[in-house]
Design a protein around this motif. Sequence first.
Motif, PDB file in Angstrom:
ATOM      1  N   SER A  94       0.650  -1.205  -0.059  1.00 38.68           N
ATOM      2  CA  SER A  94      -0.031  -0.039  -0.126  1.00 38.68           C
ATOM      3  C   SER A  94       1.035   1.294  -0.101  1.00 38.68           C
ATOM      4  CB  SER A  94      -1.005   0.256   1.082  1.00 38.68           C
ATOM      5  OG  SER A  94      -1.705  -1.137   1.290  1.00 38.68           O
ATOM      6  N   THR A  95       1.917   1.029   0.601  1.00 43.73           N
ATOM      7  CA  THR A  95       2.599   2.294   0.853  1.00 43.73           C
ATOM      8  C   THR A  95       3.600   2.742  -0.638  1.00 43.73           C
ATOM      9  OG1 THR A  95       4.357   3.496   1.973  1.00 43.73           O
ATOM     10  CG2 THR A  95       4.656   1.177   1.601  1.00 43.73           C
ATOM     11  N   SER A  96       3.664   4.043  -0.501  1.00 45.54           N
ATOM     12  CA  SER A  96       4.447   4.635  -1.730  1.00 45.54           C
ATOM     13  C   SER A  96       5.740   5.111  -1.396  1.00 45.54           C
ATOM     14  CB  SER A  96       3.615   5.747  -2.540  1.00 45.54           C
ATOM     15  OG  SER A  96       3.524   6.865  -1.520  1.00 45.54           O
ATOM     16  N   CYS A  97       6.123   4.885  -0.013  1.00 43.25           N
ATOM     17  CA  CYS A  97       7.290   5.569   0.640  1.00 43.25           C
ATOM     18  C   CYS A  97       8.357   4.719   0.080  1.00 43.25           C
ATOM     19  CB  CYS A  97       6.889   5.678   2.280  1.00 43.25           C
ATOM     20  SG  CYS A  97       8.587   6.314   3.035  1.00 43.25           S
ATOM     21  N   ALA A  98       9.516   5.302   0.095  1.00 43.41           N
ATOM     22  CA  ALA A  98      10.933   4.428  -0.212  1.00 43.41           C
ATOM     23  C   ALA A  98      12.135   4.743   0.965  1.00 43.41           C
ATOM     24  CB  ALA A  98      11.427   5.255  -1.568  1.00 43.41           C
ATOM     25  N   CYS A  99      11.367   5.142   2.049  1.00 43.34           N
ATOM     26  CA  CYS A  99      12.124   5.323   3.107  1.00 43.34           C
ATOM     27  C   CYS A  99      12.944   3.849   3.690  1.00 43.34           C
ATOM     28  CB  CYS A  99      11.728   6.020   4.342  1.00 43.34           C
ATOM     29  SG  CYS A  99      10.611   4.921   5.277  1.00 43.34           S
ATOM     30  N   ASN A 100      13.927   3.980   4.359  1.00 39.36           N
ATOM     31  CA  ASN A 100      14.641   2.824   4.854  1.00 39.36           C
ATOM     32  C   ASN A 100      13.787   1.994   5.619  1.00 39.36           C
ATOM     33  OD1 ASN A 100      17.161   3.326   3.635  1.00 39.36           O
ATOM     34  ND2 ASN A 100      17.710   4.632   5.427  1.00 39.36           N
ATOM     35  N   ALA A 101      12.954   2.324   6.569  1.00 41.16           N
ATOM     36  CA  ALA A 101      12.067   1.826   7.544  1.00 41.16           C
ATOM     37  C   ALA A 101      10.970   0.923   6.740  1.00 41.16           C
ATOM     38  CB  ALA A 101      11.251   2.719   8.261  1.00 41.16           C
ATOM     39  N   CYS A 102      10.321   1.561   5.896  1.00 38.24           N
ATOM     40  CA  CYS A 102       9.378   0.787   4.675  1.00 38.24           C
ATOM     41  C   CYS A 102       9.903  -0.030   3.827  1.00 38.24           C
ATOM     42  CB  CYS A 102       8.679   1.998   3.832  1.00 38.24           C
ATOM     43  SG  CYS A 102       7.596   3.040   4.855  1.00 38.24           S
ATOM     44  N   ASN A 103      11.187   0.034   3.537  1.00 40.59           N
ATOM     45  CA  ASN A 103      11.975  -0.641   2.539  1.00 40.59           C
ATOM     46  C   ASN A 103      12.307  -2.049   3.309  1.00 40.59           C
ATOM     47  OD1 ASN A 103      11.723   0.385   0.288  1.00 40.59           O
ATOM     48  ND2 ASN A 103      13.572   1.478   0.458  1.00 40.59           N
ATOM     49  N   ARG A 104      12.515  -2.097   4.777  1.00 43.03           N
ATOM     50  CA  ARG A 104      13.286  -3.058   5.228  1.00 43.03           C
ATOM     51  C   ARG A 104      12.349  -3.526   6.310  1.00 43.03           C
ATOM     52  NH1 ARG A 104      18.234  -0.819   8.454  1.00 43.03           N
ATOM     53  NH2 ARG A 104      18.237  -3.172   9.351  1.00 43.03           N
ATOM     54  N   MET A 105      10.911  -3.300   6.267  1.00 41.66           N
ATOM     55  CA  MET A 105       9.800  -3.913   7.262  1.00 41.66           C
ATOM     56  C   MET A 105       9.774  -5.376   7.123  1.00 41.66           C
ATOM     57  SD  MET A 105       6.033  -2.941   5.561  1.00 41.66           S
ATOM     58  CE  MET A 105       6.452  -0.891   5.174  1.00 41.66           C
ATOM     59  N   GLN A 106      10.235  -5.860   5.863  1.00 39.69           N
ATOM     60  CA  GLN A 106      10.060  -7.426   5.762  1.00 39.69           C
ATOM     61  C   GLN A 106      11.012  -8.122   6.588  1.00 39.69           C
ATOM     62  OE1 GLN A 106       7.186  -8.767   4.417  1.00 39.69           O
ATOM     63  NE2 GLN A 106       6.427  -6.642   3.855  1.00 39.69           N
ATOM     64  N   ASP A 107      11.917  -7.398   7.027  1.00 38.48           N
ATOM     65  CA  ASP A 107      13.061  -8.129   7.977  1.00 38.48           C
ATOM     66  C   ASP A 107      12.413  -8.439   9.211  1.00 38.48           C
ATOM     67  OD1 ASP A 107      14.867  -7.660   5.782  1.00 38.48           O
ATOM     68  OD2 ASP A 107      15.657  -6.052   6.777  1.00 38.48           O
ATOM     69  N   LEU A 108      11.433  -7.876   9.709  1.00 38.28           N
ATOM     70  CA  LEU A 108      10.830  -8.168  10.868  1.00 38.28           C
ATOM     71  C   LEU A 108       9.971  -9.577  10.898  1.00 38.28           C
ATOM     72  CD1 LEU A 108       8.931  -4.726  11.730  1.00 38.28           C
ATOM     73  CD2 LEU A 108      11.098  -5.646  12.400  1.00 38.28           C
ATOM     74  N   ASP A 109       9.927 -10.221  12.012  1.00 34.26           N
ATOM     75  CA  ASP A 109       9.553 -11.533  12.092  1.00 34.26           C
ATOM     76  C   ASP A 109       8.748 -11.527  13.630  1.00 34.26           C
ATOM     77  OD1 ASP A 109       8.317 -14.073  11.176  1.00 34.26           O
ATOM     78  OD2 ASP A 109      10.219 -14.684  10.230  1.00 34.26           O
ATOM     79  N   LEU A 110       8.620 -12.665  13.735  1.00 32.17           N
ATOM     80  CA  LEU A 110       7.869 -13.101  15.258  1.00 32.17           C
ATOM     81  C   LEU A 110       8.390 -14.494  15.913  1.00 32.17           C
ATOM     82  CD1 LEU A 110       3.951 -11.962  15.346  1.00 32.17           C
ATOM     83  CD2 LEU A 110       5.994 -10.879  16.582  1.00 32.17           C
ATOM     84  N   LYS A 111       8.470 -14.568  17.162  1.00 29.29           N
ATOM     85  CA  LYS A 111       8.603 -15.907  17.792  1.00 29.29           C
ATOM     86  C   LYS A 111       7.786 -15.791  19.061  1.00 29.29           C
ATOM     87  CE  LYS A 111      12.742 -14.258  20.394  1.00 29.29           C
ATOM     88  NZ  LYS A 111      14.113 -14.585  20.708  1.00 29.29           N
ATOM     89  N   PHE A 112       7.259 -17.234  19.283  1.00 25.60           N
ATOM     90  CA  PHE A 112       6.474 -17.287  20.425  1.00 25.60           C
ATOM     91  C   PHE A 112       6.904 -18.343  21.362  1.00 25.60           C
ATOM     92  CE2 PHE A 112       3.894 -15.923  16.936  1.00 25.60           C
ATOM     93  CZ  PHE A 112       2.823 -14.960  17.579  1.00 25.60           C
ATOM     94  N   VAL A 113       6.789 -17.831  22.592  1.00 23.89           N
ATOM     95  CA  VAL A 113       7.050 -18.841  23.636  1.00 23.89           C
ATOM     96  C   VAL A 113       5.981 -18.974  24.472  1.00 23.89           C
ATOM     97  CG1 VAL A 113       8.667 -19.242  25.837  1.00 23.89           C
ATOM     98  CG2 VAL A 113       9.509 -18.472  23.849  1.00 23.89           C
ATOM     99  N   CYS A 114       5.402 -20.408  24.710  1.00 21.64           N
ATOM    100  CA  CYS A 114       4.283 -20.862  25.576  1.00 21.64           C
ATOM    101  C   CYS A 114       4.751 -21.690  26.556  1.00 21.64           C
ATOM    102  CB  CYS A 114       3.107 -21.348  24.659  1.00 21.64           C
ATOM    103  SG  CYS A 114       2.724 -20.665  23.214  1.00 21.64           S
ATOM    104  N   HIS A 115       4.262 -21.409  28.044  1.00 20.92           N
ATOM    105  CA  HIS A 115       4.473 -22.279  29.015  1.00 20.92           C
ATOM    106  C   HIS A 115       3.130 -22.059  30.002  1.00 20.92           C
ATOM    107  CE1 HIS A 115       6.558 -23.862  32.480  1.00 20.92           C
ATOM    108  NE2 HIS A 115       6.489 -22.746  32.989  1.00 20.92           N
TER     109      HIS A 115
END
Length: 386
Positions: A94-115
């Motif tokens: 959706s974004t038209s922004c070419a800033c570093n943050a918007c370019n690198r957002m796909q580097d983010l991921d998740l991990k979960f720990v359940c106890h």
Amino acid sequence: MLSKPESACFVIADISGYTGFLAGVELEHAQDIIADVMDTMVRRLRPPFRLAKFEGDAAFFYAVADKVDGSALQDAVEAAYFAFRKRLRNISQSTSCACNACNRMQDLDLKFVCHHGEFIKQKMSGRDELAGRDVILVHRLLKNGVNERLGGHAYVLYSDPCIRAMGIDPTAQGLVEHRESIDIIGEVTCWVCDLEAAWQQENDRQINQVTREAAAAVIEFDIAAPRPAVWEHFTQPGLRPKWRAADEVRETSQSGRRGVGTVNHCMHGPHAIIEEVLDWRPFDYLTISTLLPMPDAPKVIMSYAFLEGKPGATHIEIRLARPKPKDQAFLDHVGAEFQKTITAEIEKLRQMLEGQDGAPAAVEEPMLPVPAERFLTQPARTNLPT
């Protein structure tokens, strides 16, 4: 008086790649992105979980319970992860922004720990905090060696006490045994699910949904309760008889996890309505085939869709598939009675869930971060070097 220990299931959702993402990017867009995807993930986990607090790039949840519905817990975690991935993808498209943050957002991921374990509440700075050995343990399990096994993929790590509380066979469900050595506490047996593999399976899985446009009939309702709460009352065998006209629901699943292929026998005295799950997308929709205990009854295909209604509410659509010409007369015969019955049942469910809505909270939950959503349409203004 001293606080009494309570049993609970703990979940920590931690954003992977957070520190690297923030290094050298435009902070206003980075903060918007983090707030947006965190908000998306949190809303998928509560309910059934309550947000205890935010912890930097992580969120700590718990649900007070001696036993845990294993399918519901796995569905909640996977639904939160899938929503996180879809949101990142949608923002990027959706974004038209070419800033570093918007370019690198796909580097983010998740991990979960359940106890699963015990905790006590203690008052700190005017609010309840969770404390105890098991609270420490679930946090210590965040620092683990799973990444070395999966190559940095997203994952969920279940402790063995959590697996026992869920009452599941981890090997039958494809979980991989993993051990961690924790100072003072000792060795902890855990089980790992590769969420990246689950995400790929989700994307490859064929959709089997009766759409509103293709339905022969649509029955609609609104309930002032979140989608996960409505979903679990529609799908969990122990909850369905509390509002639906069934003595009990007998559930059969090959792996022990509820989903596609699960068969339910909804018992009405000596008679059973047989349901088979054809598609399963928590907390969006499920599609089932239903066979009534009547002579010459055809299988009736329907989808239950759970849509966002007003804030904190759910809009339910029961969509009946168009029957074959030879089955039209049967559907005409039972259709009116089905609508009458389901309307009465939904009213009972509404009273149950909306009555719970006014119950006092166990703790005051933190406010969710509010994204500015600026990055969706506008490029960032920044003085960072290009």
